[in-house]
Every structure is written in structure tokens, then in C-alpha cells.
Design a protein around this motif. Structure first.
Motif, PDB file in Angstrom:
ATOM      1  N   ILE A   1      51.813  21.373 -55.810  1.00  0.00           N
ATOM      2  CA  ILE A   1      50.420  21.171 -55.428  1.00  0.00           C
ATOM      3  C   ILE A   1      49.705  22.463 -55.765  1.00  0.00           C
ATOM      4  O   ILE A   1      50.144  23.548 -55.366  1.00  0.00           O
ATOM      5  N   GLU A   2      48.605  22.353 -56.517  1.00  0.00           N
ATOM      6  CA  GLU A   2      47.865  23.542 -56.932  1.00  0.00           C
ATOM      7  C   GLU A   2      46.405  23.421 -56.548  1.00  0.00           C
ATOM      8  O   GLU A   2      45.837  22.323 -56.527  1.00  0.00           O
ATOM      9  N   LYS A   3      45.804  24.575 -56.236  1.00  0.00           N
ATOM     10  CA  LYS A   3      44.367  24.622 -55.969  1.00  0.00           C
ATOM     11  C   LYS A   3      43.902  26.055 -56.130  1.00  0.00           C
ATOM     12  O   LYS A   3      44.619  26.991 -55.765  1.00  0.00           O
ATOM     13  N   GLU A   4      42.712  26.211 -56.649  1.00  0.00           N
ATOM     14  CA  GLU A   4      42.128  27.538 -56.739  1.00  0.00           C
ATOM     15  C   GLU A   4      41.465  27.848 -55.404  1.00  0.00           C
ATOM     16  O   GLU A   4      40.599  27.114 -54.937  1.00  0.00           O
ATOM     17  N   VAL A   5      41.910  28.945 -54.785  1.00  0.00           N
ATOM     18  CA  VAL A   5      41.402  29.363 -53.484  1.00  0.00           C
ATOM     19  C   VAL A   5      40.958  30.813 -53.608  1.00  0.00           C
ATOM     20  O   VAL A   5      41.772  31.682 -53.939  1.00  0.00           O
TER      21      VAL A   5
ATOM     22  N   GLY B   1      39.238  32.237 -55.880  1.00  0.00           N
ATOM     23  CA  GLY B   1      39.365  32.737 -57.244  1.00  0.00           C
ATOM     24  C   GLY B   1      40.800  32.912 -57.714  1.00  0.00           C
ATOM     25  O   GLY B   1      41.036  33.387 -58.819  1.00  0.00           O
ATOM     26  N   GLU B   2      41.770  32.538 -56.877  1.00  0.00           N
ATOM     27  CA  GLU B   2      43.192  32.686 -57.224  1.00  0.00           C
ATOM     28  C   GLU B   2      43.860  31.311 -57.206  1.00  0.00           C
ATOM     29  O   GLU B   2      43.651  30.522 -56.287  1.00  0.00           O
ATOM     30  N   LEU B   3      44.654  31.021 -58.231  1.00  0.00           N
ATOM     31  CA  LEU B   3      45.385  29.757 -58.282  1.00  0.00           C
ATOM     32  C   LEU B   3      46.587  29.838 -57.351  1.00  0.00           C
ATOM     33  O   LEU B   3      47.458  30.688 -57.518  1.00  0.00           O
ATOM     34  N   LYS B   4      46.605  28.960 -56.362  1.00  0.00           N
ATOM     35  CA  LYS B   4      47.715  28.895 -55.399  1.00  0.00           C
ATOM     36  C   LYS B   4      48.577  27.688 -55.744  1.00  0.00           C
ATOM     37  O   LYS B   4      48.076  26.637 -56.133  1.00  0.00           O
ATOM     38  N   THR B   5      49.882  27.848 -55.594  1.00  0.00           N
ATOM     39  CA  THR B   5      50.831  26.777 -55.901  1.00  0.00           C
ATOM     40  C   THR B   5      51.799  26.605 -54.749  1.00  0.00           C
ATOM     41  O   THR B   5      52.323  27.591 -54.214  1.00  0.00           O
ATOM     42  N   TYR B   6      52.022  25.357 -54.377  1.00  0.00           N
ATOM     43  CA  TYR B   6      52.982  25.005 -53.325  1.00  0.00           C
ATOM     44  C   TYR B   6      53.996  24.066 -53.950  1.00  0.00           C
ATOM     45  O   TYR B   6      53.633  23.047 -54.533  1.00  0.00           O
TER      46      TYR B   6
ATOM     47  N   ILE C   1      48.892  24.846 -46.459  1.00  0.00           N
ATOM     48  CA  ILE C   1      50.190  24.914 -47.132  1.00  0.00           C
ATOM     49  C   ILE C   1      50.354  26.225 -47.902  1.00  0.00           C
ATOM     50  O   ILE C   1      51.475  26.644 -48.179  1.00  0.00           O
ATOM     51  N   PHE C   2      49.253  26.894 -48.210  1.00  0.00           N
ATOM     52  CA  PHE C   2      49.321  28.124 -48.991  1.00  0.00           C
ATOM     53  C   PHE C   2      49.476  29.372 -48.125  1.00  0.00           C
ATOM     54  O   PHE C   2      49.529  30.476 -48.630  1.00  0.00           O
TER      55      PHE C   2
END
Length: 96
Positions: free
Chosen positions: A50-54, A56-61, A94-95
Motif C-alpha cells: 500500500i503506497e501513498k504520498e504523505v 511530500g514523501e512516498l510511504k509504503t506498507y 499504517i505508516f
């Protein structure tokens, strides 16, 4: 990263690990869910990102579940369902 996140496949990473084959993906509530191939002997184990930009940073779970199957199509569909479920239950937490 906490012990439980390591144990159950959670946490953040800067990019998807090398060698992950994406079997399917979809956007859901602003998150990108990717079903990835994870071999377990002669079967495939359910896994995804699962990815989302938070901020300005791309977070991956990354999540890995116990379900195993032989069909890539069934695995991809179920991995996307599990990804939506995780997002509905935890959202951006989740991040953390």
C-alpha cells in the motif's frame, strides 16, 4: 519499527523490494494498492503493498497474509481486497 509490525509485515520502506512482480493494482481512497507475487514453495502467498504520498514523501506498507493459492488471478483479487480492508481499518496510521 515495532516488533509487531515486523512480525506481521507492516512498516514503511522507501521503495518496493527488488524482484517483486506486481500482479495487479488499484487506487482506493487516495492510496495505491499493489498485489505482488510471493512464492511459497509451489504455491503463491498473499502479499501486497500500500503506497501513498504523505507530506511530500512516498510511504509504503507491505503486508503478507497466511492465505496461499495456485491461481495468480485469484491471489491478485484477494490481495486487493485485503489492501482495501487494511485501509478502511487503519487509514494513514499504517505508516506510523
Amino acid at each position: 519499527m515495532s516488533f509487531f509490525k515486523k512480525l506481521f509485515g507492516g512498516g514503511s520502506a522507501s521503495a518496493e523490494p527488488a524482484g517483486d512482480k506486481v500482479l495487479g493494482e488499484e487506487t482506493y481512497k487516495g492510496f495505491l494498492i499493489k498485489a505482488i507475487e510471493m512464492k511459497a514453495g509451489s504455491e503463491l502467498q498473499l502479499a501486497g503493498l500500500i503506497e501513498k504520498e504523505v507530506g511530500g514523501e512516498l510511504k509504503t506498507y507491505r503486508y503478507i497474509r497466511a492465505e496461499r493459492m495456485a491461481s495468480r488471478d485469484e491471489l491478485a483479487a484477494l490481495a486487493l481486497v485485503k489492501g482495501r480492508q487494511i485501509i478502511d481499518e487503519q487509514g494513514e496510521q499504517i505508516f506510523r
